[in-house]
Design a protein around this motif. Structure first.
Motif, PDB file in Angstrom:
ATOM      1  N   PHE A   1      34.262  45.246  41.302  1.00  0.00           N
ATOM      2  CA  PHE A   1      33.296  45.585  42.342  1.00  0.00           C
ATOM      3  C   PHE A   1      31.880  45.522  41.792  1.00  0.00           C
ATOM      4  O   PHE A   1      31.627  45.937  40.658  1.00  0.00           O
ATOM      5  CB  PHE A   1      33.601  46.988  42.860  1.00  0.00           C
ATOM      6  N   VAL A   2      30.943  45.022  42.606  1.00  0.00           N
ATOM      7  CA  VAL A   2      29.533  44.979  42.222  1.00  0.00           C
ATOM      8  C   VAL A   2      28.695  45.877  43.137  1.00  0.00           C
ATOM      9  O   VAL A   2      28.004  46.777  42.673  1.00  0.00           O
ATOM     10  CB  VAL A   2      28.988  43.544  42.284  1.00  0.00           C
ATOM     11  N   ALA A   3      28.746  45.617  44.437  1.00  0.00           N
ATOM     12  CA  ALA A   3      27.939  46.393  45.387  1.00  0.00           C
ATOM     13  C   ALA A   3      28.502  46.232  46.786  1.00  0.00           C
ATOM     14  O   ALA A   3      29.174  45.232  47.069  1.00  0.00           O
ATOM     15  CB  ALA A   3      26.481  45.927  45.362  1.00  0.00           C
ATOM     16  N   SER A   4      28.211  47.197  47.652  1.00  0.00           N
ATOM     17  CA  SER A   4      28.662  47.108  49.039  1.00  0.00           C
ATOM     18  C   SER A   4      27.645  47.763  49.958  1.00  0.00           C
ATOM     19  O   SER A   4      26.803  48.561  49.516  1.00  0.00           O
ATOM     20  CB  SER A   4      30.032  47.774  49.218  1.00  0.00           C
ATOM     21  N   ILE A   5      27.745  47.415  51.234  1.00  0.00           N
ATOM     22  CA  ILE A   5      26.813  47.938  52.228  1.00  0.00           C
ATOM     23  C   ILE A   5      27.552  48.105  53.550  1.00  0.00           C
ATOM     24  O   ILE A   5      28.315  47.225  53.961  1.00  0.00           O
ATOM     25  CB  ILE A   5      25.591  47.005  52.372  1.00  0.00           C
ATOM     26  N   ASN A   6      27.361  49.251  54.189  1.00  0.00           N
ATOM     27  CA  ASN A   6      27.922  49.457  55.521  1.00  0.00           C
ATOM     28  C   ASN A   6      27.012  48.801  56.552  1.00  0.00           C
ATOM     29  O   ASN A   6      25.796  48.785  56.386  1.00  0.00           O
ATOM     30  CB  ASN A   6      28.064  50.950  55.803  1.00  0.00           C
ATOM     31  N   TRP A   7      27.637  48.298  57.620  1.00  0.00           N
ATOM     32  CA  TRP A   7      26.828  47.569  58.591  1.00  0.00           C
ATOM     33  C   TRP A   7      25.878  48.499  59.323  1.00  0.00           C
ATOM     34  O   TRP A   7      24.715  48.154  59.553  1.00  0.00           O
ATOM     35  CB  TRP A   7      27.733  46.826  59.582  1.00  0.00           C
ATOM     36  N   SER A   8      26.335  49.675  59.705  1.00  0.00           N
ATOM     37  CA  SER A   8      25.467  50.621  60.391  1.00  0.00           C
ATOM     38  C   SER A   8      25.996  52.035  60.197  1.00  0.00           C
ATOM     39  O   SER A   8      27.120  52.313  60.629  1.00  0.00           O
ATOM     40  CB  SER A   8      25.386  50.292  61.883  1.00  0.00           C
TER      41      SER A   8
ATOM     42  N   LYS B   1      23.606  49.202  38.651  1.00  0.00           N
ATOM     43  CA  LYS B   1      22.705  50.145  39.326  1.00  0.00           C
ATOM     44  C   LYS B   1      21.316  50.071  38.692  1.00  0.00           C
ATOM     45  O   LYS B   1      21.170  50.090  37.471  1.00  0.00           O
ATOM     46  CB  LYS B   1      23.283  51.544  39.207  1.00  0.00           C
ATOM     47  N   GLY B   2      20.290  49.973  39.547  1.00  0.00           N
ATOM     48  CA  GLY B   2      18.922  49.880  39.068  1.00  0.00           C
ATOM     49  C   GLY B   2      18.463  48.455  38.810  1.00  0.00           C
ATOM     50  O   GLY B   2      17.267  48.208  38.637  1.00  0.00           O
ATOM     51  N   ARG B   3      19.388  47.497  38.766  1.00  0.00           N
ATOM     52  CA  ARG B   3      19.036  46.097  38.537  1.00  0.00           C
ATOM     53  C   ARG B   3      19.338  45.229  39.755  1.00  0.00           C
ATOM     54  O   ARG B   3      18.612  44.279  40.028  1.00  0.00           O
ATOM     55  CB  ARG B   3      19.817  45.539  37.326  1.00  0.00           C
ATOM     56  N   PHE B   4      20.407  45.546  40.472  1.00  0.00           N
ATOM     57  CA  PHE B   4      20.814  44.757  41.640  1.00  0.00           C
ATOM     58  C   PHE B   4      20.534  45.547  42.914  1.00  0.00           C
ATOM     59  O   PHE B   4      20.633  46.773  42.942  1.00  0.00           O
ATOM     60  CB  PHE B   4      22.309  44.452  41.592  1.00  0.00           C
ATOM     61  N   THR B   5      20.211  44.812  43.979  1.00  0.00           N
ATOM     62  CA  THR B   5      19.989  45.429  45.281  1.00  0.00           C
ATOM     63  C   THR B   5      20.728  44.627  46.343  1.00  0.00           C
ATOM     64  O   THR B   5      20.525  43.412  46.456  1.00  0.00           O
ATOM     65  CB  THR B   5      18.501  45.480  45.633  1.00  0.00           C
ATOM     66  N   ILE B   6      21.555  45.311  47.109  1.00  0.00           N
ATOM     67  CA  ILE B   6      22.247  44.671  48.225  1.00  0.00           C
ATOM     68  C   ILE B   6      21.503  45.002  49.509  1.00  0.00           C
ATOM     69  O   ILE B   6      21.003  46.122  49.685  1.00  0.00           O
ATOM     70  CB  ILE B   6      23.728  45.118  48.291  1.00  0.00           C
ATOM     71  N   SER B   7      21.405  44.015  50.390  1.00  0.00           N
ATOM     72  CA  SER B   7      20.726  44.225  51.655  1.00  0.00           C
ATOM     73  C   SER B   7      21.364  43.333  52.711  1.00  0.00           C
ATOM     74  O   SER B   7      22.232  42.510  52.401  1.00  0.00           O
ATOM     75  CB  SER B   7      19.233  43.908  51.528  1.00  0.00           C
TER      76      SER B   7
END
Length: 125
Positions: free
Chosen positions: A45-52, A63-69
């Motif tokens: 796993f790297v990163a995840s984001i909920n849709w809403s 953490k602190g280096r990658f940003t998911i959007s």
């Protein structure tokens, strides 16, 4: 269908931005995320984001280096990768799931509703 783009080769300390575009369907109410698999290693796993709402979750290693959007209008998620290290070298996969993004580190491949084919990121020292 999920299609990744933006991979490539970069020197350590550099940056890349990955994109994952959904086509053929929308992923409203799905969580989406990024996984990676380095040579001779298991997928992680790297990163995840909920849709809403767009809650985000990260592996400690990024953490602190990658940003998911995400861009809801474009049905696309992104992974901005900064301060890249050689150990970030891997094939990166985009995935979507009905499970909450907080669960992604604990989910198996079969728990994902859709996977991209993957894209290679190579970081040289």
């Amino acid at each position: 269908q999920l299609v990744e783009s933006g991979g490539g080769s970069v020197q350590a300390g550099g940056s890349l931005r990955l994109s994952c575009a959904a086509s053929g369907r929308t992923f409203t109410n799905y969580a989406m995320g990024w996984f990676r698999q380095a040579p001779e290693k298991e997928r992680e796993f790297v990163a995840s984001i909920n849709w809403s709402p767009g809650s985000t979750f990260y592996a400690d290693s990024v953490k602190g280096r990658f940003t998911i959007s995400k861009d809801n209008a474009k049905n696309t998620i992104y992974l901005q990768m900064n301060s890249l290290k050689p150990e970030d070298t891997a094939v990166y996969f985009c995935a979507a799931s009905r499970y909450n993004g907080v669960s992604f580190p604990h989910l198996g491949a079969g728990d994902m509703n859709c996977w991209g084919k993957g894209i290679l990121v190579t970081v040289s020292s």
